[in-house]
Design a protein around this motif. Structure first.
Motif, short mmCIF file in Angstrom:
data_model
loop_
_atom_site.label_atom_id
_atom_site.label_comp_id
_atom_site.label_asym_id
_atom_site.label_seq_id
_atom_site.Cartn_x
_atom_site.Cartn_y
_atom_site.Cartn_z
N GLU A 36 90.38 18.45 -70.09
CA GLU A 36 89.81 19.68 -69.55
C GLU A 36 90.27 19.84 -68.11
O GLU A 36 90.18 18.91 -67.31
CB GLU A 36 88.28 19.65 -69.60
N ARG A 71 88.26 29.83 -65.36
CA ARG A 71 88.67 28.82 -64.39
C ARG A 71 88.81 27.44 -65.01
O ARG A 71 89.07 26.48 -64.33
CB ARG A 71 87.67 28.78 -63.23
N ALA A 72 88.62 27.37 -66.32
CA ALA A 72 88.75 26.07 -67.00
C ALA A 72 89.36 26.28 -68.37
O ALA A 72 89.16 27.31 -69.01
CB ALA A 72 87.37 25.40 -67.13
N THR A 116 90.24 17.45 -63.20
CA THR A 116 90.50 17.34 -64.63
C THR A 116 89.68 16.20 -65.19
O THR A 116 89.39 15.22 -64.50
CB THR A 116 91.99 17.07 -64.92
N CYS A 171 90.08 22.25 -64.58
CA CYS A 171 89.36 23.28 -63.84
C CYS A 171 90.20 23.70 -62.64
O CYS A 171 90.74 22.85 -61.92
CB CYS A 171 88.00 22.76 -63.36
#
Length: 239
Positions: free
Chosen positions: A111, A74-75, A123, A113
């Motif tokens: 990053e 999920r990330a 993010t 998610c």
């Protein structure tokens, strides 16, 4: 930029913990000193406000989100060249600092998610720089989920001081100075909301060492406060 009313010491800690300082009320995201895990911490709990629009995402970023979801993740993370590149990928204006971009030893990472539905949840743009005597971290976090919350906290080495300051983007923020038992300024931090993102600027010198005149390494003298404030002065919106 104009500094406002510095305050320090044990009395200030007690007033901060009680939320009684009128100087805090002017800052949009004030910090609070709390006791936890046998130590003192500065804690920020920013308000996230209305989520930004979802229609500005880069198509390649969405494809990467789908690929991560297929792998049951999920990330995912990806390297970016600058805050401007991250802003273009997300379709959301972001603050950046040309001063920080002059530091060559850097890491720039985005990053992302996602929810199981593939909708982006939040993010984080994480920009880290090392300058020899200290390190800097500028982090921008954006949430599209109305229920998303994030808390920022920093351990206080020995004592703390705080003052209000106005950034180059015109945002009034509360800056914390974290000092060790010898009175060295070993960390500085602030958290504030601007536009669609919550920003964290953090500088640290504990654990950093610099060469002396003989080529040997010694502990850093501390975070250069004037440099931290220059970075705040340099913040401006992308695009």
């Amino acid at each position: 930029m104009k500094l406002r009313k510095p305050f320090c010491g044990i009395a200030a800690l007690a007033m901060l913990a009680a939320g009684a300082l009128s100087v805090q009320a002017a800052a949009e995201t004030p910090g609070v000193v709390i006791e936890r895990d046998g130590g003192s911490w500065v804690e920020f709990a920013p308000e996230w406000g209305e989520p930004p629009a979802r229609d500005g995402f880069d198509a390649a970023l969405l494809r990467q989100a789908r690929a991560a979801q297929k792998e049951k993740g999920r990330a995912f993370r990806r390297e970016v060249g600058s805050a401007a590149e991250a802003a273009e990928l997300l379709g959301v204006p972001l603050l950046h600092s040309e001063l920080l971009e002059t530091y060559t030893d850097s890491q720039k990472r985005l990053e992302v998610c996602c929810k199981p539905s593939l909708a982006l949840q939040n993010t984080t743009l994480d920009l880290q720089y090392r300058t020899g005597e200290c390190g800097f971290s500028l982090r921008a976090e954006i949430a599209w989920d109305e229920d998303y919350r994030c808390r920022y906290d920093y351990v206080i080495p020995d004592r703390t001081e705080s003052f209000l300051y106005t950034t180059g983007a015109g945002q009034e923020v509360e800056v914390f100075r974290l000092l060790d038992e010898e009175g060295r300024l070993v960390r500085m931090c602030t958290v504030f909301r601007y536009g669609d993102a919550v920003y964290q600027l953090y500088a640290w010198s504990d654990g950093c060492s610099v060469p002396d005149g003989e080529g040997k390494y010694r502990p850093s003298d501390g975070v250069p406060e004037e440099r931290f404030l220059r970075v705040l002065d340099s913040l401006e919106a992308t695009g």
